[in-house]
Design an enzyme around this catalytic site. Structure first.
Site, PDB file in Angstrom:
ATOM      1  N   SER A  29      14.693 -12.702 -32.759  1.00 28.54           N
ATOM      2  CA  SER A  29      15.473 -12.665 -31.504  1.00 28.54           C
ATOM      3  C   SER A  29      15.285 -11.006 -30.923  1.00 28.54           C
ATOM      4  CB  SER A  29      16.748 -12.963 -31.672  1.00 28.54           C
ATOM      5  OG  SER A  29      17.179 -14.309 -31.910  1.00 28.54           O
ATOM      6  N   THR A  32      11.768  -7.258 -28.188  1.00 27.65           N
ATOM      7  CA  THR A  32      10.552  -7.137 -28.694  1.00 27.65           C
ATOM      8  C   THR A  32       9.783  -8.367 -29.193  1.00 27.65           C
ATOM      9  OG1 THR A  32      10.899  -4.906 -29.750  1.00 27.65           O
ATOM     10  CG2 THR A  32       8.839  -6.023 -30.689  1.00 27.65           C
ATOM     11  N   GLY A  85      12.663  -8.680 -34.976  1.00 23.28           N
ATOM     12  CA  GLY A  85      12.876  -7.014 -34.538  1.00 23.28           C
ATOM     13  C   GLY A  85      13.925  -6.174 -35.445  1.00 23.28           C
ATOM     14  N   ALA A  86      14.383  -5.423 -35.255  1.00 20.01           N
ATOM     15  CA  ALA A  86      15.493  -4.527 -36.052  1.00 20.01           C
ATOM     16  C   ALA A  86      15.968  -3.448 -35.136  1.00 20.01           C
ATOM     17  CB  ALA A  86      14.999  -4.214 -37.351  1.00 20.01           C
ATOM     18  N   LYS A  97      20.210  -5.349 -38.339  1.00 16.05           N
ATOM     19  CA  LYS A  97      19.978  -6.098 -37.384  1.00 16.05           C
ATOM     20  C   LYS A  97      21.280  -6.648 -36.781  1.00 16.05           C
ATOM     21  CE  LYS A  97      16.827  -9.250 -38.099  1.00 16.05           C
ATOM     22  NZ  LYS A  97      16.400  -8.799 -36.480  1.00 16.05           N
ATOM     23  N   GLY A  99      22.125  -6.479 -33.499  1.00 12.58           N
ATOM     24  CA  GLY A  99      22.546  -5.916 -32.029  1.00 12.58           C
ATOM     25  C   GLY A  99      22.548  -6.745 -30.996  1.00 12.58           C
ATOM     26  N   GLY A 100      21.799  -7.981 -31.182  1.00 16.81           N
ATOM     27  CA  GLY A 100      21.746  -9.191 -30.178  1.00 16.81           C
ATOM     28  C   GLY A 100      22.795 -10.194 -30.617  1.00 16.81           C
ATOM     29  N   GLU A 106      18.951 -15.210 -37.801  1.00 17.62           N
ATOM     30  CA  GLU A 106      17.942 -14.539 -38.212  1.00 17.62           C
ATOM     31  C   GLU A 106      17.802 -14.256 -39.530  1.00 17.62           C
ATOM     32  OE1 GLU A 106      17.802 -11.628 -34.404  1.00 17.62           O
ATOM     33  OE2 GLU A 106      18.973 -10.885 -36.047  1.00 17.62           O
ATOM     34  N   LYS A 124      13.184   3.363 -33.844  1.00 15.45           N
ATOM     35  CA  LYS A 124      13.893   2.407 -34.820  1.00 15.45           C
ATOM     36  C   LYS A 124      14.004   3.006 -36.269  1.00 15.45           C
ATOM     37  CE  LYS A 124      15.294   0.011 -31.183  1.00 15.45           C
ATOM     38  NZ  LYS A 124      14.893  -1.229 -31.220  1.00 15.45           N
TER      39      LYS A 124
END
Length: 225
Positions: A29, A32, A85-86, A97, A99-100, A106, A124
């Site tokens: 997610s 990116t 992503g991260a 991870k 943030g979303g 995930e 990052k």
């Protein structure tokens, strides 16, 4: 010089090109990953034969939009590759991870994959985790008490809001964004947090990443274990 969005596009497409015919793919997610899913869709149109499991409702919509065939864990038990992503990556490939807000799905997808690849821009990369608040997914019932128990571990939790409403995950849970300053022992903190009643999952991905693909102004490079 390339801006952040251009770097995200660069690493997203680089990761998508690692996917091979016949693979079962975990789709992460975030912004990116958007570029990765878009490129995968282009490759599917060119004849790539894959099936994928998304980690969020948003990613599922992207996959449908770009023509990436989806499946689920009732049909697939193991994935060949997961790409995500991260928010932070330290020198030992430990991650923060969430943030979303999709950290639970995930982590389920990453754990099901033979290879877990992380895609980030160079901003990052950190020496140690903790500058970015750690997302901890908790049950709505009793979240106040769960927050208090997290404080005893040294965190400063804040209930996540979005558009002036309490943020609800795709799993109908709440998220506490916890400031720990420096997380020097991610695996130990992950274990301590998971033992707390009311904690569903955390955004600490310790010992899970196999490769990190990093985008920076002069191109793309990879870090492996």
């Amino acid at each position: 010089m390339q801006n952040a969005d251009e770097l995200k596009k660069l690493v997203g497409e680089e990761a998508a090109n690692l996917v091979k015919d016949g693979m079962k793919v975990g789709l992460g997610s975030g912004s990116t990953v958007y570029w990765m899913v878009k490129r995968l869709g282009e490759r599917v149109q060119e004849g790539l034969d894959i099936t994928a499991i998304p980690t969020s409702n948003t990613t599922a919509k992207w996959a449908e939009e770009f023509g990436v065939p989806l499946t689920d864990f009732s049909k697939v038990q193991q994935l060949d590759i997961a790409i995500d992503g991260a928010d932070e990556v330290d020198e030992n490939l430990q991650l923060i991870k969430g943030g979303g807000g999709a950290l639970l799905r995930e982590k389920v997808v990453a754990a099901a994959a033979k290879e877990f690849i992380v895609i980030v821009d160079e901003s990052k990369l950190v020496t140690h985790l903790g500058a970015f608040p750690l997302a901890v997914e908790v049950t709505p019932f009793g979240w106040e008490r769960t927050s208090t128990t997290i404080e005893k571990l040294g965190g400063r939790p804040a209930l996540r809001h979005k558009d002036e409403e309490v943020f609800i995950t795709d799993n109908d849970n709440y998220i506490l964004d916890c400031s720990f300053d420096e997380i020097l022992e991610p695996e130990a903190l992950q274990k301590d947090l998971k033992m707390l009643v009311g904690v569903v999952e955390t955004g600490l991905f310790a010992g899970m990443a196999d490769k990190v693909i990093v985008g920076r102004a002069d191109g793309v490079f990879s870090i492996t274990k």
